[in-house]
Design a protein around this motif. Structure first.
Motif, PDB file in Angstrom:
ATOM      1  N   ALA A 168     -10.148   2.610  -5.174  1.00  0.00           N
ATOM      2  CA  ALA A 168      -8.810   2.953  -5.636  1.00  0.00           C
ATOM      3  C   ALA A 168      -8.811   4.284  -6.370  1.00  0.00           C
ATOM      4  O   ALA A 168      -8.411   4.376  -7.516  1.00  0.00           O
ATOM      5  N   ALA A 169      -9.279   5.309  -5.708  1.00  0.00           N
ATOM      6  CA  ALA A 169      -9.316   6.625  -6.338  1.00  0.00           C
ATOM      7  C   ALA A 169      -7.896   7.133  -6.534  1.00  0.00           C
ATOM      8  O   ALA A 169      -7.168   7.384  -5.583  1.00  0.00           O
ATOM      9  N   GLY A 170      -7.495   7.252  -7.792  1.00  0.00           N
ATOM     10  CA  GLY A 170      -6.185   7.814  -8.104  1.00  0.00           C
ATOM     11  C   GLY A 170      -5.023   6.884  -7.839  1.00  0.00           C
ATOM     12  O   GLY A 170      -3.882   7.308  -7.915  1.00  0.00           O
ATOM     13  N   ARG A 171      -5.284   5.624  -7.527  1.00  0.00           N
ATOM     14  CA  ARG A 171      -4.194   4.681  -7.264  1.00  0.00           C
ATOM     15  C   ARG A 171      -4.288   3.516  -8.222  1.00  0.00           C
ATOM     16  O   ARG A 171      -5.367   3.048  -8.541  1.00  0.00           O
ATOM     17  N   GLU A 172      -3.144   3.042  -8.643  1.00  0.00           N
ATOM     18  CA  GLU A 172      -3.116   1.870  -9.515  1.00  0.00           C
ATOM     19  C   GLU A 172      -2.953   0.624  -8.658  1.00  0.00           C
ATOM     20  O   GLU A 172      -2.004   0.516  -7.884  1.00  0.00           O
ATOM     21  N   LEU A 173      -3.886  -0.294  -8.775  1.00  0.00           N
ATOM     22  CA  LEU A 173      -3.821  -1.530  -8.014  1.00  0.00           C
ATOM     23  C   LEU A 173      -3.190  -2.619  -8.868  1.00  0.00           C
ATOM     24  O   LEU A 173      -3.441  -2.708 -10.056  1.00  0.00           O
ATOM     25  N   LYS A 174      -2.400  -3.454  -8.234  1.00  0.00           N
ATOM     26  CA  LYS A 174      -1.758  -4.581  -8.914  1.00  0.00           C
ATOM     27  C   LYS A 174      -2.109  -5.853  -8.159  1.00  0.00           C
ATOM     28  O   LYS A 174      -2.035  -5.892  -6.933  1.00  0.00           O
ATOM     29  N   PRO A 175      -2.466  -6.919  -8.873  1.00  0.00           N
ATOM     30  CA  PRO A 175      -2.725  -8.187  -8.185  1.00  0.00           C
ATOM     31  C   PRO A 175      -1.415  -8.783  -7.682  1.00  0.00           C
ATOM     32  O   PRO A 175      -0.348  -8.533  -8.230  1.00  0.00           O
ATOM     33  N   LYS A 214      -8.699  -8.745   2.116  1.00  0.00           N
ATOM     34  CA  LYS A 214      -8.716  -7.614   3.055  1.00  0.00           C
ATOM     35  C   LYS A 214      -7.848  -7.923   4.266  1.00  0.00           C
ATOM     36  O   LYS A 214      -7.122  -7.054   4.753  1.00  0.00           O
ATOM     37  N   LEU A 215      -7.911  -9.155   4.753  1.00  0.00           N
ATOM     38  CA  LEU A 215      -7.089  -9.563   5.881  1.00  0.00           C
ATOM     39  C   LEU A 215      -5.607  -9.371   5.559  1.00  0.00           C
ATOM     40  O   LEU A 215      -4.855  -8.808   6.354  1.00  0.00           O
ATOM     41  N   ILE A 216      -5.178  -9.811   4.392  1.00  0.00           N
ATOM     42  CA  ILE A 216      -3.774  -9.678   3.996  1.00  0.00           C
ATOM     43  C   ILE A 216      -3.390  -8.213   3.825  1.00  0.00           C
ATOM     44  O   ILE A 216      -2.313  -7.786   4.257  1.00  0.00           O
ATOM     45  N   ARG A 217      -4.270  -7.409   3.202  1.00  0.00           N
ATOM     46  CA  ARG A 217      -3.967  -5.972   3.061  1.00  0.00           C
ATOM     47  C   ARG A 217      -3.790  -5.322   4.437  1.00  0.00           C
ATOM     48  O   ARG A 217      -2.866  -4.547   4.652  1.00  0.00           O
ATOM     49  N   ASP A 218      -4.682  -5.672   5.376  1.00  0.00           N
ATOM     50  CA  ASP A 218      -4.586  -5.112   6.726  1.00  0.00           C
ATOM     51  C   ASP A 218      -3.294  -5.548   7.422  1.00  0.00           C
ATOM     52  O   ASP A 218      -2.663  -4.759   8.130  1.00  0.00           O
TER      53      ASP A 218
END
Length: 81
Positions: free
Chosen positions: A39-46, A72-76
């Motif tokens: 997550a370079a430069g990005r804010e991740l949220k659960p 990963k499956l859901i992100r894809d």
């Protein structure tokens, strides 16, 4: 972590491998599996969702077949929309 007890012989064997010309290869661990994205430069949220047991089992099965994680499956899947 899982209750495994290591002996002095285990430690000695690991030391011999570490000090050898070959060094530690990690081959016994198997191939890497996808995990959280970098997550370079990005804010991740659960994200939490409620799904029934059958859908969760289906996600687990599909992720295992594809050798990935449910996350990963859901992100894809979201990225494919």
């Amino acid at each position: 972590m899982d209750g495994t007890v290591f002996t002095d012989e285990d430690i000695e064997r690991w030391a011999v491998v570490d000090e050898s010309e070959d060094g530690y290869s990690g081959r016994h661990l198997g191939p890497p599996t996808p995990g959280r994205p970098i997550a370079a430069g990005r804010e991740l949220k659960p994200l939490s969702i409620r799904i029934d047991v059958e859908r969760k089992l289906r996600l687990d099965l599909i992720a295992a077949e594809r050798k990935t994680t449910v996350s990963k499956l859901i992100r894809d899947l979201i990225d494919s929309l």
